[in-house]
Write an enzyme that holds these catalytic residues in place. Structure first.
Site, PDB file in Angstrom:
ATOM      1  CG  ASN A 120      32.913  42.552  40.307  1.00  0.00           C
ATOM      2  OD1 ASN A 120      32.440  43.376  41.085  1.00  0.00           O
ATOM      3  ND2 ASN A 120      34.194  42.517  39.992  1.00  0.00           N
ATOM      4  NE  ARG A 164      39.779  40.995  38.587  1.00  0.00           N
ATOM      5  CZ  ARG A 164      39.330  42.053  39.267  1.00  0.00           C
ATOM      6  NH1 ARG A 164      40.144  43.038  39.579  1.00  0.00           N
ATOM      7  NH2 ARG A 164      38.055  42.128  39.620  1.00  0.00           N
ATOM      8  CB  CYS A 177      37.854  40.491  46.319  1.00  0.00           C
ATOM      9  SG  CYS A 177      37.395  39.008  45.419  1.00  0.00           S
ATOM     10  CG  HIS A 204      41.414  40.717  26.569  1.00  0.00           C
ATOM     11  ND1 HIS A 204      41.957  39.851  25.663  1.00  0.00           N
ATOM     12  CD2 HIS A 204      40.376  40.063  27.134  1.00  0.00           C
ATOM     13  CE1 HIS A 204      41.282  38.733  25.681  1.00  0.00           C
ATOM     14  NE2 HIS A 204      40.311  38.835  26.559  1.00  0.00           N
TER      15      HIS A 204
END
Ligand code: PEP
Ligand code: MG
Length: 747
Positions: A628, A470, A676, A363
């Site tokens: 990704n 996000r 993206c 995080h």
């Protein structure tokens, strides 16, 4: 514990302190100490090995081995018995050293005649400083008491080393925390920064490791532990604790009340240590164990104990976290680890962040990335080495950190920063211009975001909109589930800041590894392929629906774009979409205006979706390739595993072929397509994607300039021909061909 040994040990420590109290050269002190210890232990040999660099130990003083070997004999971490003690952070005690695993014969020391060996680490709270060894000819194991006594002495040596008692120009020891050190970590977020160290957890300085009066020290430690217990009880009674926080505090309470912990520290004190040194001794032992255990749960508990020891030290010394030091103008945060909320609190004030732990997907890393702060993780030992205010250079591109750098290194680094700044200036001049290839093709460039703090970049970067927002970041940085009204107000601010530019809100991509502290953790063997993102949203639609309601309210009649992450099949998308439509209906019936235009799209992050039926492509208002994840599943290579994450090239022709297939299917159905993932922000990759037919790319704001500059220099039709030619030649990847071709382009 027998009274005799106790007082022997205390006597030794006092003699040790007397030696150290006399001003003297570092080497003389080391020599006196080895003499003193051998004498007091009744052994023929006592030697002190200290680290020359993080990998090398050097014999720095000895009583009983050949003096010529001092500063000559060296060993690598893990090599020989001494190296084994250093690596394991635990004593090695043997009656027959030559028969021991790892024994290494060093003729220059003349040690073959000594049979018994006891080595204990000289370490201070996880910082390895050296090894203290006693040896004797007589083949005997050292008693538990003797081991303990030597450990206590080693602890005092560690404190003294830290305070600089053995430094000097006489070859004894280089001063600690003064030398330039380079750390090779892992890239967390690209970018380069120069600044001054700001420690998240400043070190506690212990100035007196030896107890003058053990009984006073025992009173002190009991009182401090009492204060600690009360403070934890108070925390536990505080309102607003969620279940996980409670659990952690319960574990803390258990340790704070543990008799074993206090007893061990009291024993250390009876051996002659001060209360502070006793806490550190136990803390060092826990840290050493932490390095050895693989079990995640146990490590966590040892971590708790470590944290508790820090609190106890702060109570004993009165040194708070706030040391009174002023944060430098150009702070680079150095920490073992840090939570996302704490990192966000420092915010953009930070020039860089360096962590010892963490992972690419942690995080804190996500927040650092969102804040565009250069981040290096896995910089082992840095928090023990760095001092507040030290000069530091962070190279997020390479994952390298230079602490207290030499001037030549600093100069080269500044050149690099200056070049980047120069390039940024050039990019700024392109801001109002389109990313148009010389062939005439225009590629829309969007930016990725996740925090309100990102939004100002929309203007300065020249992005057309936010191609990926996000939303999980807002959930990750809180310690409880945000309320609908809070989300609605946040999304309103995001849309206001975007001033009519399109923002693609991706619904919560959470689950498994990105665990919210307030959601029940599920222990999954393979979290990246587990219960995450849309899977959680569909199985437990409460949060998804709340999020959609918040978005509709925030839009307040303005156009709204929603995107679902990690869709693997048509039915999932159709179901998620129907949730949105149902909420839209409900919101309208409650009197909230419907968005003027509503787009519902899907991320293509699983190879299966590329082969979904045509109906899916027709149903989706748009598709965005999440490169990704898609790449990690295409190559079956974990994006967070250092060993494999860079193993396969994005420009691998199989992968490019696969992407081409997605472009073709989207085109067939007339569905707008974008990309993206991080690769969209790498100029050469961006050119390749545009050449394959992607007409919209979304990336970090800082990448927009470099990507635009390169696209404007090239002919995308030619780029495609270069890729085709590489394929026809049977190349594995198009990289070399593209690079050669780019080198010939005007610029
Ligand atoms: C992706 O997978 O490419 C993506 C953009 O999503 P994230 O990096 O948040 O998983
Ligand atoms: Mg993803």
């Amino acid at each position: 514990m027998p009274e005799r040994t106790e007082s022997e040990s205390r006597k030794l420590l006092r003699r040790l302190r007397d030696v150290l109290a006399v001003p003297g050269k570092g080497q003389d002190r080391l020599d006196s100490i080895t003499h003193l210890i051998a004498d007091s232990m009744g052994t023929e040999v006592c030697s002190i090995y200290l680290f020359r660099d993080p990998e090398t130990l050097e014999l720095c003083a000895t009583e009983g081995l050949k003096k010529e070997a001092v500063h000559q004999t060296r060993m690598k971490l893990g090599e020989g018995l001494v190296g084994r003690v250093a690596r394991g952070g635990a004593p090695v005690n043997t009656a027959n050293a030559p028969a021991e695993r790892g024994f290494r014969f060093m003729p220059e020391t003349g040690e073959e005649i000594f049979s018994s060996f006891l080595g204990v680490p000289i370490q201070r709270v996880g910082e390895k400083l050296g090894v203290l060894v006693v040896q004797s000819k007589e083949a005997r194991g050292f008693s538990e008491d003797e081991v303990y006594a030597v450990e206590v002495v080693a602890m005092v040596l560690a404190e003294m080393t830290e305070l600089g008692a053995f430094t000097g120009d006489d070859g004894a020891m280089k001063a600690l925390h003064r030398q330039p050190v380079m750390f090779r970590g892992t890239q967390g977020q690209e970018g380069a920064a120069e600044g001054r160290v700001w420690l998240h957890e400043p070190r506690v300085v212990v100035t007196n490791p030896v107890a003058d009066d053990p009984l006073t020290e025992i009173d002190r430690i009991r009182e401090a532990v009492g204060v600690l217990r009360v403070s934890i009880d108070d925390l536990l009674e505080a309102q607003e604790l969620d279940k996980d926080q409670k659990q952690v505090l319960e574990a803390y309470r258990m340790f704070a009340h543990s008799r074993g912990w206090l007893r061990r520290m009291e024993e250390d004190i009876m051996r002659g240590l001060s209360a502070e040194a006793a806490v550190e001794k136990e803390q060092s032992a826990a840290r050493a164990r932490m390095e050895q255990v693989a079990d995640a749960y146990l490590r966590e508990r040892l971590h708790d104990l470590d944290d508790l020891s820090n609190r106890l030290l702060r109570i004993l010394t009165g040194q708070g976290r706030d040391t009174g030091a002023e944060m430098p103008d150009n702070p680079v945060l150095v920490a073992r680890n840090i939570g996302p909320a704490e990192l966000l609190e420092y915010g953009r004030r930070l020039r860089g962040v360096v962590l010892e732990e963490g992972s690419v997907g942690s995080h804190a890393a996500i927040v650092a990335r969102a804040l565009a702060i250069p981040l290096v993780i896995h910089a082992e030992r840095i928090s023990g080495e760095a001092l507040n205010g030290d000069a530091i250079l962070v190279d997020g591109d390479q994952g390298i950190v230079h602490l207290r750098p030499e001037e030549t290194v600093a100069r080269a680094f500044r050149d690099k920063i200056a070049m980047q700044a120069e390039a940024q200036k050039r990019y700024a001049s392109l801001r109002g211009l389109p990313a148009q290839g010389t062939c005439g093709t225009v590629v829309a460039l969007d930016m990725n975001a996740g925090l309100m703090a990102d939004l100002p970049s929309l203007d300065s970067s020249g992005a057309e909109g936010v191609g990926l927002f996000r939303t999980e970041l807002q959930f990750l940085i809180r310690n409880k589930m945000p309320k609908r009204a809070e989300l609605a107000s946040l999304y309103t601010r995001v849309m206001d800041a975007a001033q009519g530019q399109r923002v693609v809100f991706r619904t919560l991509d959470i689950g498994s590894d990105k665990v919210l502290t307030y959601m029940k953790p599920s222990d999954e063997p393979n979290p990246a392929m587990g219960w995450r993102a849309i899977r959680v949203g569909l199985d437990k639609p409460g949060v998804l629906r709340m999020q959609v309601q918040a978005l509709i309210r925030a839009a307040a009649g303005r156009p709204l774009t929603i995107m679902f992450p990690f869709v693997a099949e048509h039915a999932e998308f159709a179901e998620a979409r129907s949730h949105v439509l149902r909420e839209l209906h409900r919101e309208r019936s409650l009197g909230h205006p419907a968005p003027e235009r509503l787009e519902i799209g899907a991320m293509c992050e699983t190879p299966s979706l590329a082969f979904a039926p045509r109906a899916f492509f027709e149903l989706a208002d748009f598709i965005s390739v999440g490169g990704n994840d898609l790449k990690q599943f295409f190559f079956a290579a974990d994006r967070e595993n250092e060993r494999v994450r860079r193993r396969y090239d994005t420009l691998n022709l199989s992968f490019l072929g696969f992407l081409e297939g997605i472009v073709a299917r989207a085109a067939e159905a007339g569905t707008p397509l974008s990309f993206c993932g991080e690769d969209a922000g790498r100029p050469v990759e961006a050119v390749a994607l545009a050449a394959l037919g992607f007409r919209r790319l979304s990336m970090r704001p800082a990448s927009i300039g470099p990507v635009k500059a390169l696209i404007r220099r090239v002919n995308l039709v030619e780029a495609r021909e270069v890729i085709e030619a590489a394929r026809a030649r049977g190349a594995e990847t198009a990289r070399a061909a593209l690079m050669d071709w780019l080198a010939t382009q005007a610029g």
